[in-house]
Scaffold this active site. Structure first.
Site, PDB file in Angstrom:
ATOM      1  N   LYS A 171     -39.903  -7.681 -18.383  1.00 42.09           N
ATOM      2  CA  LYS A 171     -38.490  -7.273 -18.381  1.00 42.09           C
ATOM      3  C   LYS A 171     -38.024  -6.990 -16.959  1.00 42.09           C
ATOM      4  CE  LYS A 171     -37.472  -2.827 -19.405  1.00 42.09           C
ATOM      5  NZ  LYS A 171     -36.715  -2.035 -18.411  1.00 42.09           N
TER       6      LYS A 171
ATOM      7  N   ARG B 165     -34.860  -2.603 -26.148  1.00 38.92           N
ATOM      8  CA  ARG B 165     -34.472  -2.866 -24.762  1.00 38.92           C
ATOM      9  C   ARG B 165     -35.652  -3.432 -23.974  1.00 38.92           C
ATOM     10  NH1 ARG B 165     -32.246   1.871 -21.499  1.00 38.92           N
ATOM     11  NH2 ARG B 165     -32.490   0.213 -20.001  1.00 38.92           N
TER      12      ARG B 165
HETATM   13  N1  EPU Z   1     -34.667   7.323  -6.080  1.00 42.49           N
HETATM   14  C1  EPU Z   1     -33.848   7.999  -5.201  1.00 42.49           C
HETATM   15  N2  EPU Z   1     -32.884   7.294  -4.533  1.00 42.49           N
HETATM   16  C2  EPU Z   1     -32.709   5.964  -4.698  1.00 42.49           C
HETATM   17  C3  EPU Z   1     -33.541   5.268  -5.581  1.00 42.49           C
HETATM   18  C4  EPU Z   1     -34.532   5.973  -6.273  1.00 42.49           C
HETATM   19  O1  EPU Z   1     -33.986   9.217  -5.035  1.00 42.49           O
HETATM   20  O2  EPU Z   1     -31.790   5.407  -4.051  1.00 42.49           O
HETATM   21  C5  EPU Z   1     -35.714   8.036  -6.830  1.00 42.49           C
HETATM   22  C6  EPU Z   1     -35.495   7.986  -8.338  1.00 42.49           C
HETATM   23  O3  EPU Z   1     -34.581   8.967  -8.777  1.00 42.49           O
HETATM   24  C7  EPU Z   1     -36.898   8.203  -8.852  1.00 42.49           C
HETATM   25  C8  EPU Z   1     -37.766   7.500  -7.787  1.00 42.49           C
HETATM   26  O4  EPU Z   1     -36.947   7.383  -6.635  1.00 42.49           O
HETATM   27  O5  EPU Z   1     -37.187   9.557  -8.887  1.00 42.49           O
HETATM   28  C9  EPU Z   1     -38.271   6.138  -8.169  1.00 42.49           C
HETATM   29  O6  EPU Z   1     -37.209   5.338  -8.659  1.00 42.49           O
HETATM   30  P1  EPU Z   1     -37.163   3.762  -8.468  1.00 42.49           P
HETATM   31  O7  EPU Z   1     -35.962   3.446  -7.638  1.00 42.49           O
HETATM   32  O8  EPU Z   1     -38.472   3.231  -8.030  1.00 42.49           O
HETATM   33  O9  EPU Z   1     -36.881   3.287  -9.959  1.00 42.49           O
HETATM   34  P2  EPU Z   1     -36.024   2.032 -10.350  1.00 42.49           P
HETATM   35  O10 EPU Z   1     -36.236   0.976  -9.361  1.00 42.49           O
HETATM   36  O11 EPU Z   1     -34.642   2.462 -10.667  1.00 42.49           O
HETATM   37  C10 EPU Z   1     -37.829   0.715 -11.713  1.00 42.49           C
HETATM   38  C11 EPU Z   1     -38.004   0.257 -13.119  1.00 42.49           C
HETATM   39  C12 EPU Z   1     -38.302   1.464 -14.010  1.00 42.49           C
HETATM   40  C13 EPU Z   1     -39.564   2.149 -13.493  1.00 42.49           C
HETATM   41  C14 EPU Z   1     -39.380   2.543 -12.025  1.00 42.49           C
HETATM   42  C15 EPU Z   1     -40.612   3.154 -11.398  1.00 42.49           C
HETATM   43  C16 EPU Z   1     -36.534  -1.662 -13.242  1.00 42.49           C
HETATM   44  C17 EPU Z   1     -35.320  -2.267 -13.839  1.00 42.49           C
HETATM   45  N3  EPU Z   1     -36.787  -0.397 -13.594  1.00 42.49           N
HETATM   46  O12 EPU Z   1     -36.718   1.603 -11.728  1.00 42.49           O
HETATM   47  O13 EPU Z   1     -38.555   0.949 -15.311  1.00 42.49           O
HETATM   48  O14 EPU Z   1     -39.832   3.304 -14.247  1.00 42.49           O
HETATM   49  O15 EPU Z   1     -39.009   1.380 -11.254  1.00 42.49           O
HETATM   50  O16 EPU Z   1     -41.681   2.275 -11.473  1.00 42.49           O
HETATM   51  O17 EPU Z   1     -37.245  -2.318 -12.508  1.00 42.49           O
HETATM   52  C18 EPU Z   1     -38.570   0.995 -17.661  1.00 42.49           C
HETATM   53  O18 EPU Z   1     -38.862  -0.213 -17.642  1.00 42.49           O
HETATM   54  O19 EPU Z   1     -38.625   1.680 -18.722  1.00 42.49           O
HETATM   55  C19 EPU Z   1     -38.166   1.657 -16.428  1.00 42.49           C
HETATM   56  C20 EPU Z   1     -37.524   2.823 -16.412  1.00 42.49           C
END
Ligand code: EPU
Length: 419
Positions: free
Chosen positions: A22, A399
């Protein structure tokens, strides 16, 4: 609204193949906006989140759809994009919509994307995405709940992230692929989905080094070309099925996943007591002995994935002895705990840490969760619970998991979907 009804107790046995990832798919679909011509993605999972991304791409004026003659293939053309604005109604459904920001600014010099806001698992700011785009010369401002980014031409720059961010790293990599000169991303996320996106961007024509390390360099190209790409297997779906096999003391072979990408999960399940062997893209797990309590700390890749935390907690809730589970990525990712407790689990939460004291048996109960992986954790628990469990709000599971009830049924579980 659908619900899934599970009668616990059946031992999972047999072979199962995972669907495409996904989270890789969502980034690759956004990346298709960068390219001239058509991008064709094979092995795309038919999931609600993928449908939402298709709606967003079409709302932008791109043409994006599943190929009617090839059910797991998506075709995307971004050339005719007419409205570089991702509306609130779609972005609020799925945070990953924010991944279109980098490609839109890179290709069209302007983007207006709804600020995603918090969600069930935490506050989840996007400050790092914005900091990254600003480092490439985009002017970024907030306007009535929307992020607006504009540029007369992105230039390579240096971005040092303050937190490990998967989608933040991906957003900047995509924008940098059409920027002039070299961008260096320090403290980059190392997740397999970042590597897969880098491979696709390189195939489109960008020059990328270091994906999979915490320092990625991207030399942009003036123009990128559409590609054909097969999406890799979903590592979290694989981990979820393996956790389900452990809790039912099962013996299953999960096919179609890169074992390296789920190494932390495999190590932890071995510690718990499972026997695991790996051959090519197949993981064979046998768990007929006792389940032991362990310590789990989630972390950025190659650490233990936060997306597997609820599922391992379900397993640990019936382990011999105690376990400690610490969540370090998201501040509010224990929504499964009150529901597991309703099933008889003995879990207390203090701050980011859950103390799990194993019980001999869980009891079936009506449960629901407000997030995808929490729901998956409840489903895993239900498979080993005495009697019937009804998992409500199945749209969360839909999802992220393709026909999960059919896959579990094919392994011998008693699972049905009710409308
Ligand atoms: N964060 C910040 N600022 C930012 C971006 C992130 O503070 O600008 C923080 C977030 O709040 C969090 C941490 O950094 O505490 C990590 O977040 P990250 O940005 O890595 O998460 P993401 O990229 O939004 C992706 C996956 C998630 C998965 C996370 C961590 C996708 C679409 N989603 O989210 O997947 O949990 O990386 O590995 O790629 C899921 O599939 O159920 C899911 C939530």
């Amino acid at each position: 609204m659908d619900r899934i009804v599970v009668t616990g107790g059946a031992r999972l046995e047999g072979d199962v193949r995972v669907s495409g990832s996904k989270n890789s798919t969502l980034a690759l679909m956004a990346a298709a906006l960068l390219a001239e011509g058509e991008t064709v993605l094979h092995g795309v999972p038919k999931l609600q989140d993928v449908e939402t991304m298709l709606q967003i791409l079409n709302a932008l004026g791109a043409s994006a759809a599943f190929d009617p003659s090839q059910p797991d293939t998506v075709r995307i053309r971004g050339d005719a994009l007419s409205r570089p604005e991702a509306p609130y109604d779609l972005v609020r459904k799925m945070r990953a919509s924010f991944l279109v920001l980098g490609p839109l600014v890179g290709r069209f010099g302007f983007a207006r994307v709804s600020e995603p806001g918090g969600c069930a698992i935490g506050v989840r700011p996007v400050d790092q995405h914005l900091k990254g785009l600003a480092a490439l010369g985009a002017k970024v401002r907030l306007d009535h709940g929307y992020v607006e980014a504009s540029t007369s031409g992105l230039k390579g720059g240096r971005v040092a992230f303050d937190v490990n961010t998967v989608n933040g790293t991906q957003n900047v990599m995509m924008a940098a692929s059409l920027a002039e000169g070299e961008t260096v991303i320090e403290h980059a996320a190392r997740e397999p989905e970042v590597i897969e996106l880098a491979t696709a961007l390189a195939h489109m024509g960008a020059e990328i080094h270091g994906a999979g390390t915490d320092r990625i360099s991207v030399v942009g190209s003036k123009q990128l070309q559409g590609i054909t790409h097969r999406v890799s297997g979903d590592r979290i779906e694989a981990g979820t099925l393996l956790a389900a096999a452990v809790i039912t003391r099962g013996d299953i072979r999960v096919q179609g996943v890169d074992p390296v990408a789920i190494d932390a999960t495999l190590q932890k399940l071995r510690e718990v007591g499972a026997e695991i062997s790996v051959e090519g893209d197949t993981v064979h797990l046998c768990a007929d002995g006792p389940i032991e309590g362990v310590r789990v700390v989630t972390g950025p890749y190659p650490g233990f994935a936060t997306d597997m935390q609820a599922q391992i907690m379900a397993v640990l809730s019936v382990a011999g002895g105690s376990s400690i589970v610490t969540e370090t990525i998201f501040e509010n990712r224990f929504m499964h705990v009150p529901e597991l407790r309703r099933m008889g689990a003995d879990i207390t939460v203090t701050g980011p840490t859950a103390h799990v004291r194993g019980v001999p048996k869980l009891m079936g109960a009506p449960v629901m969760a407000t997030d995808l992986r929490a729901s998956a954790g409840l489903l895993v628990a239900a498979l080993a619970a005495r009697g019937e469990t009804t998992v409500n709000r199945v749209y969360h599971i839909d999802r992220g998991y393709v026909r999960i009830e059919e896959k579990l049924r094919s392994l011998g579980a008693s699972v049905r979907r009710e409308r």
